[in-house]
Motif scaffolding. Structure first.
Motif, PDB file in Angstrom:
ATOM      1  N   THR B 131       1.204   4.135   7.014  1.00 26.65           N
ATOM      2  CA  THR B 131       2.501   3.502   6.756  1.00 26.65           C
ATOM      3  C   THR B 131       2.310   2.094   6.183  1.00 26.65           C
ATOM      4  O   THR B 131       3.030   1.675   5.276  1.00 26.65           O
ATOM      5  CB  THR B 131       3.344   3.459   8.042  1.00 26.65           C
ATOM      6  N   VAL B 132       1.319   1.381   6.694  1.00 28.37           N
ATOM      7  CA  VAL B 132       0.993   0.073   6.113  1.00 28.37           C
ATOM      8  C   VAL B 132       0.625   0.253   4.644  1.00 28.37           C
ATOM      9  O   VAL B 132       1.118  -0.479   3.768  1.00 28.37           O
ATOM     10  CB  VAL B 132      -0.176  -0.597   6.879  1.00 28.37           C
ATOM     11  N   VAL B 135       3.699   0.771   2.487  1.00 22.20           N
ATOM     12  CA  VAL B 135       4.443  -0.469   2.227  1.00 22.20           C
ATOM     13  C   VAL B 135       3.667  -1.347   1.238  1.00 22.20           C
ATOM     14  O   VAL B 135       4.252  -1.960   0.338  1.00 22.20           O
ATOM     15  CB  VAL B 135       4.715  -1.227   3.543  1.00 22.20           C
ATOM     16  N   GLU B 136       2.356  -1.380   1.380  1.00 19.20           N
ATOM     17  CA  GLU B 136       1.539  -2.142   0.435  1.00 19.20           C
ATOM     18  C   GLU B 136       1.667  -1.580  -0.981  1.00 19.20           C
ATOM     19  O   GLU B 136       1.767  -2.340  -1.950  1.00 19.20           O
ATOM     20  CB  GLU B 136       0.074  -2.132   0.883  1.00 19.20           C
ATOM     21  N   GLU B 138       4.203   0.085  -2.257  1.00 17.90           N
ATOM     22  CA  GLU B 138       5.531  -0.277  -2.777  1.00 17.90           C
ATOM     23  C   GLU B 138       5.544  -1.733  -3.238  1.00 17.90           C
ATOM     24  O   GLU B 138       6.181  -2.085  -4.227  1.00 17.90           O
ATOM     25  CB  GLU B 138       6.605  -0.093  -1.688  1.00 17.90           C
ATOM     26  N   THR B 139       4.839  -2.573  -2.498  1.00 19.89           N
ATOM     27  CA  THR B 139       4.803  -3.996  -2.843  1.00 19.89           C
ATOM     28  C   THR B 139       4.000  -4.226  -4.119  1.00 19.89           C
ATOM     29  O   THR B 139       4.417  -4.999  -5.001  1.00 19.89           O
ATOM     30  CB  THR B 139       4.204  -4.814  -1.681  1.00 19.89           C
ATOM     31  N   LEU B 140       2.854  -3.558  -4.225  1.00 24.24           N
ATOM     32  CA  LEU B 140       2.058  -3.662  -5.457  1.00 24.24           C
ATOM     33  C   LEU B 140       2.896  -3.239  -6.663  1.00 24.24           C
ATOM     34  O   LEU B 140       2.824  -3.836  -7.733  1.00 24.24           O
ATOM     35  CB  LEU B 140       0.816  -2.763  -5.365  1.00 24.24           C
ATOM     36  N   ARG B 161      -1.789   4.256  -2.630  1.00 20.71           N
ATOM     37  CA  ARG B 161      -1.260   3.708  -1.372  1.00 20.71           C
ATOM     38  C   ARG B 161       0.133   4.214  -1.055  1.00 20.71           C
ATOM     39  O   ARG B 161       0.423   4.610   0.068  1.00 20.71           O
ATOM     40  CB  ARG B 161      -1.234   2.179  -1.440  1.00 20.71           C
TER      41      ARG B 161
END
Lengths: 311, 311
Positions: B131-132, B135-136, B138-140, B161
């Protein structure tokens, strides 16, 4: 108060676990965490742990860090929904990185909670349920604002879930980490719950009476959105909530001026403070099951600090 | 494909766990879950479990449900950031309940994941880390859009990711639930990872070539935001990503028309499909460690379905 060593261990755990290789998540997480904050939830957990004879700080610190990360994640998301631009004396994550990255930073922090909790087996469910309650409380609050339904009963339900549930979990977790017997675990949970209610009431009153510099967050937001203890209290306990509706409507038209003046004039603030003090007294009474100790003294001090603060 | 009984058990677990007494959370969660979706992640998990001799569906289903809830939560938050108004053939949570409630519904679903996972001790860390990673990723992606830096390498990092990590976790979890030996757990993880990469590539291509009715979600959003396989592929592998930057800029000016035509004309789509097929072939090769069985056949069928679909 809790030993500085214990609280430093909690800080270290949090700062370590958020070190993603994704720069924005790392930077935004450090930004919000390093702004400080009162750390009242992890303090409560560590104080409960120490009060019950726990001595392995490295063992308890990750759980205390997880509790604080739940709160921090919720604060980051809250600032998106409330358009809060100041938090803990700094620009909010939302204000600096924008909505998309703030949303993802909150998700990141929420998820890191469970990375920290993973080794703690049976304790996971305690924090998961408290986090669900927190989200439910935030949702009840947003619904109450939308439906202009802000009675005292609704207010109590909101703060019980969005704030007191996590304080309760902190008490339970501290006690369970120290292998306390079930009766003591329950007592610490009740202690946390009542301290949490008092904390939120004082928070809402401060939101009305203090300015942004003192608070370290955008003041008046809570009220502007028709929420807050004082708004509910202004109904003077009328069950039908007629006045509360009127308040909420007025708040939308003119967020601060009218309402603030009205509330500060009445007995609402004093009444709220009295209730917070009574809640702290109830909380402290739950500690009767514990023998006198330095740890117990620390828990009482923490409970009293919650009501005697100006930010 | 996985037994209907297994997938019904997964549905039941999810629909049960989201039954909050807070109406908005309950309604919004039911809305997004009952819209269906392909359930490819829990299918993969349950198929892996069954392929490795697992027979206790009630034991495995909550973990499969948790994996699907991670995906569902991310989808609800994604639609906030992307202003997506259609999802799984229905109006998005965002479109019906607005941003605040969509944000809270996503938080609620993310948290329910850990309520489901709490009894599974050592498996918690697998899903937390996936899950981390999600989220990473999506952020990238959001950063790449902002910085107009959409090379193939960046694209790969993003989909590894945001999508493949959770597919990998599904494979690992299915295998671990069946008490498979470490070598087999790893193989199922690699199977999941490669299927996940292929799944996302096909998804991005479909986002370009299919219309909204077929997809069940707002088509072209991914591209409009300068993301997606095809946009990266349009660089024809140029390391400097010069063309990718040009694409991204153009996309912002005129989201769909120019780019879509350009991409559909070139070899990008065909090349992307070829790569997805190769990834599925790699995935299937990881299953060589397993003896032939109905379960293995199901996993291969699922992998092939990922590339051979029109929505």
């Amino acid at each position: 108060m809790t030993s500085p060593m214990a609280m430093q261990a909690v800080e270290n755990v949090m700062l370590n676990v958020i070190n993603s290789d994704v720069k924005t998540l790392r930077d935004a997480s450090h930004h919000i965490l390093e702004a400080g904050g009162k750390r009242v939830r992890p303090r409560l957990l560590m104080a409960a742990y120490e009060a019950l004879g726990g001595t392995d700080i490295e063992y308890a610190a990750p759980v205390a860090g997880a509790v604080e990360l739940v709160h921090t994640a919720s604060v980051v998301h809250d600032d998106i929904n409330d358009h809060g631009v100041v938090r803990r004396g700094r620009p909010s994550v939302n204000a600096i990185w924008g909505r998309t990255f703030a949303l993802l930073t909150g998700d990141f922090l929420f998820t890191k909670v469970y990375e920290l909790m993973a080794p703690y087996k049976d304790l996971n469910i305690v924090l998961a349920e408290a986090t669900v309650a927190l989200v439910e409380g935030e949702t009840l609050q947003a619904s109450a604002v939308k439906e202009k339904n802000f009675t005292r009963q609704v207010y109590y339900e909101i703060i019980a879930r969005k704030t007191a549930a996590l304080f309760k979990a902190a008490g339970i977790l501290g006690a369970r980490l120290a292998n306390a017997e079930e009766k003591v675990v329950e007592a610490l949970g009740n202690f946390g719950f009542n301290v949490g209610l008092a904390f939120q009431i004082v928070d809402d009153v401060l939101d009305l009476t203090a300015d942004s510099v003192q608070l370290g967050k955008t003041s008046g937001i809570d009220l502007a959105q028709g929420r807050g203890y004082a708004a509910a209290y202004a109904t003077n306990g009328e069950a039908n909530g007629g006045l509360a509706v009127a308040e909420a409507v007025e708040v939308e038209d003119d967020p601060m001026k009218t309402i603030k003046q009205k509330l500060l004039k009445g007995d609402a603030i004093a009444e709220a403070h009295l209730q917070a003090e009574q809640l702290v007294a109830s909380a402290v009474a739950y500690l009767d099951v514990l023998p006198e100790s330095e740890g117990k003294r620390q828990l009482i001090e923490l409970a009293n600090l919650v009501v005697n603060r100006d930010h």
